[in-house]
Design a protein around this motif. Structure first.
Motif, PDB file in Angstrom:
ATOM      1  N   VAL A   1       0.852  -1.191   0.000  1.00 26.24           N
ATOM      2  CA  VAL A   1       0.000   0.000   0.000  1.00 26.24           C
ATOM      3  C   VAL A   1       0.889   1.243   0.000  1.00 26.24           C
ATOM      4  N   PRO A   2       0.863   2.037  -1.040  1.00 22.78           N
ATOM      5  CA  PRO A   2       1.763   3.202  -1.129  1.00 22.78           C
ATOM      6  C   PRO A   2       1.469   4.236  -0.038  1.00 22.78           C
ATOM      7  N   GLY A   3       2.527   4.826   0.480  1.00 20.38           N
ATOM      8  CA  GLY A   3       2.393   5.953   1.395  1.00 20.38           C
ATOM      9  C   GLY A   3       2.077   5.609   2.834  1.00 20.38           C
ATOM     10  N   VAL A   4       2.049   4.311   3.192  1.00 21.77           N
ATOM     11  CA  VAL A   4       1.766   3.923   4.573  1.00 21.77           C
ATOM     12  C   VAL A   4       3.072   3.809   5.346  1.00 21.77           C
TER      13      VAL A   4
ATOM     14  N   GLY B   1      -5.589  -1.569   7.365  1.00 17.57           N
ATOM     15  CA  GLY B   1      -4.559  -2.610   7.441  1.00 17.57           C
ATOM     16  C   GLY B   1      -4.655  -3.418   8.717  1.00 17.57           C
ATOM     17  N   ILE B   2      -4.960  -2.753   9.835  1.00 16.02           N
ATOM     18  CA  ILE B   2      -5.106  -3.454  11.110  1.00 16.02           C
ATOM     19  C   ILE B   2      -6.350  -4.349  11.094  1.00 16.02           C
ATOM     20  N   LEU B   3      -7.453  -3.859  10.502  1.00 14.64           N
ATOM     21  CA  LEU B   3      -8.658  -4.690  10.384  1.00 14.64           C
ATOM     22  C   LEU B   3      -8.375  -5.952   9.568  1.00 14.64           C
ATOM     23  N   LEU B   4      -7.658  -5.791   8.456  1.00 14.33           N
ATOM     24  CA  LEU B   4      -7.300  -6.957   7.643  1.00 14.33           C
ATOM     25  C   LEU B   4      -6.438  -7.926   8.437  1.00 14.33           C
ATOM     26  N   ALA B   5      -5.465  -7.383   9.188  1.00 12.96           N
ATOM     27  CA  ALA B   5      -4.571  -8.234   9.974  1.00 12.96           C
ATOM     28  C   ALA B   5      -5.351  -9.013  11.042  1.00 12.96           C
ATOM     29  N   MET B   6      -6.311  -8.342  11.704  1.00  9.36           N
ATOM     30  CA  MET B   6      -7.117  -9.034  12.717  1.00  9.36           C
ATOM     31  C   MET B   6      -7.954 -10.139  12.079  1.00  9.36           C
ATOM     32  N   ASN B   7      -8.467  -9.870  10.898  1.00 12.52           N
ATOM     33  CA  ASN B   7      -9.261 -10.870  10.189  1.00 12.52           C
ATOM     34  C   ASN B   7      -8.412 -12.061   9.784  1.00 12.52           C
ATOM     35  N   ILE B   8      -7.229 -11.792   9.281  1.00 15.29           N
ATOM     36  CA  ILE B   8      -6.310 -12.865   8.887  1.00 15.29           C
ATOM     37  C   ILE B   8      -5.884 -13.665  10.109  1.00 15.29           C
ATOM     38  N   ALA B   9      -5.732 -12.977  11.262  1.00 15.22           N
ATOM     39  CA  ALA B   9      -5.379 -13.655  12.511  1.00 15.22           C
ATOM     40  C   ALA B   9      -6.433 -14.698  12.873  1.00 15.22           C
TER      41      ALA B   9
END
Length: 434
Positions: free
Chosen positions: A165-168, A364-372
């Protein structure tokens, strides 16, 4: 059929046929190039694979993988367990809380869920079994708690997200993952304590050896391990080093701890650890490299743009689309690893995120929690595969317990989705760009 559809069907078909994700991505991308562009464009394969991994921040991934292996071999998990046991004492659910706490701390060293699950399971499972906990419950709890490693910095998945993701700002992502990671850990503790009291596990009686543990003594033994997250995060906050340099510092610190503090790591062990880290890193880098072919083909064919437009056209309600995306990522997390999910889905989700003006750090954090959640949800459940192997039980025996912890983690995910400041407050206070 359109070239886009041929490429997607080729990818799905190869996955169903059991072809590894990396090769499925590369071959599907090549199919899209041949059908939609020109066979001569296959000459770009070498350039695309090289460009995918020729990124300076990716150096941090093998280094943090090596950090996790060093701390695992250095015996820090046992010292952390002893300290947590002395701190909490014998009570209903005490060992369950210890398992969650140790998994969270270990996650602050390596950023790898399966590695943390293996290290903690080998130490905790015998004690929990003696205390009356069923093996399927213990294996599931440790697998679920180890999934917080994807949130608590340093996180290999968040490193990749910052590149895709650009710019993060990676430092902002690391800071944003801390409180959601702690929240996820607390969410694991609630059902663990309730179930322990309901079924009378542990019963408030001291586990063998626990009565001799003193907080001060065990704290001194665990201090080198507890200092590792402080070194990484403190160095980043102070500007002493970049995230990649933080990974180098973590490796150096892990070697010092193993050789001179715990003295469970020998000089001759380093070579084998370097080799193990190289093999694991090679698998990760191979996925990233071959995903570059898939990403380039999808971009040139307009596949990702068309899919993003289709998703946006589903509804003008951003909340409803966010729920649908989270469900899709959850299903993907049950089948694929975090790195593959980011590489496959982010080219599609970035335009959607920009359309609805979702904060990229929060998203990004929501995606990470979902993947977790996917890491301990069958059928694949990489963390559960590790812990069930250590416990010598079948994966099917854990399904009922896994659903309980899925609900617990989903509640934490819901809180972060409804209250974005849980993730964004700390990076804002630290002055990072969010």
């Amino acid at each position: 059929m359109s070239p886009d559809l041929w490429m997607l069907l080729a990818f799905a078909g190869l996955l169903i046929a059991g072809v590894p994700v990396a090769f499925s991505l590369g071959l599907a991308g090549a199919v899209g190039i041949v059908i939609g562009l020109s066979p001569e464009m296959l000459a770009t394969l070498g350039t695309n694979t090289y460009n995918s991994i020729a990124k300076y921040p990716l150096i941090a991934i093998p280094l943090f993988i090596l950090t996790g292996l060093l701390f695992e071999r250095a015996g820090v998990a046992l010292r952390l367990v002893r300290f947590a046991q002395a701190l909490i004492g014998p009570r209903h659910g005490g060992l369950a809380v210890v398992a969650v706490l140790v998994c969270m701390i270990m996650g602050g060293m390596s950023g790898s869920g399966p590695a943390d699950a293996a290290a903690v399971a080998m130490v905790m499972l015998p004690s929990m079994t003696k205390a009356g906990y069923p093996k399927p419950f213990s294996a599931t709890l440790i697998a679920a708690s180890a999934s917080t490693a994807i949130l608590i910095p340093p996180s290999v998945a968040l490193i990749l997200y910052s590149i895709v993701v650009p710019g993060v700002d990676l430092r902002a992502l690391f800071a944003a993952g801390l409180f959601p990671g702690i929240l996820a850990g607390l969410a694991m503790m609630v059902p663990a304590l309730l179930l322990s009291r309901r079924f009378g596990w542990e019963g408030g009686t001291p586990v063998e050896g626990a009565e001799q543990l003193k907080v001060g003594e065990t704290f001194k033994q665990a201090l080198p391990a507890l200092f590792a997250p402080v070194l990484i995060l403190g160095g980043l906050r102070s500007g002493l080093f970049t995230p990649t340099e933080a990974a180098v510092a973590a490796v150096a610190y892990g070697i010092v701890v193993g050789l001179f503090f715990t003295r469970e790591l020998k000089w001759r062990d380093l070579w084998s650890l370097f080799g193990e880290a190289a093999v694991i890193s090679g698998v990760v880098m191979l996925i990233i490299a071959l995903a570059g072919i898939f990403a380039w083909a999808g971009t040139m064919l307009g596949t990702f743009r068309d899919m993003a437009e289709w998703i946006i056209a589903l509804s003008d309600n951003g909340v409803m689309l966010l729920i649908l995306i989270m469900l899709a990522v959850l299903i993907a997390g049950m089948l694929l690893d975090a790195i593959s999910i980011y590489l496959i889905l982010m080219p599609i989700l970035i335009p959607v995120m920009q359309h609805f003006e979702w904060n990229p750090v929060w998203f990004g954090i929501l995606l990470a929690m979902n993947i977790a959640i996917g890491q301990f949800t069958p059928p694949v459940a990489v963390n559960l595969m590790v812990t069930t192997e250590v416990a010598k039980i079948r994966l099917e025996q854990t399904v009922g317990w896994a659903l309980i912890f899925v609900a617990a983690m989903a509640s934490a995910l819901g809180l972060v989705a409804v209250f974005p400041e849980i993730a964004l407050w700390l990076p804002r206070v630290l002055g990072y760009n969010v």
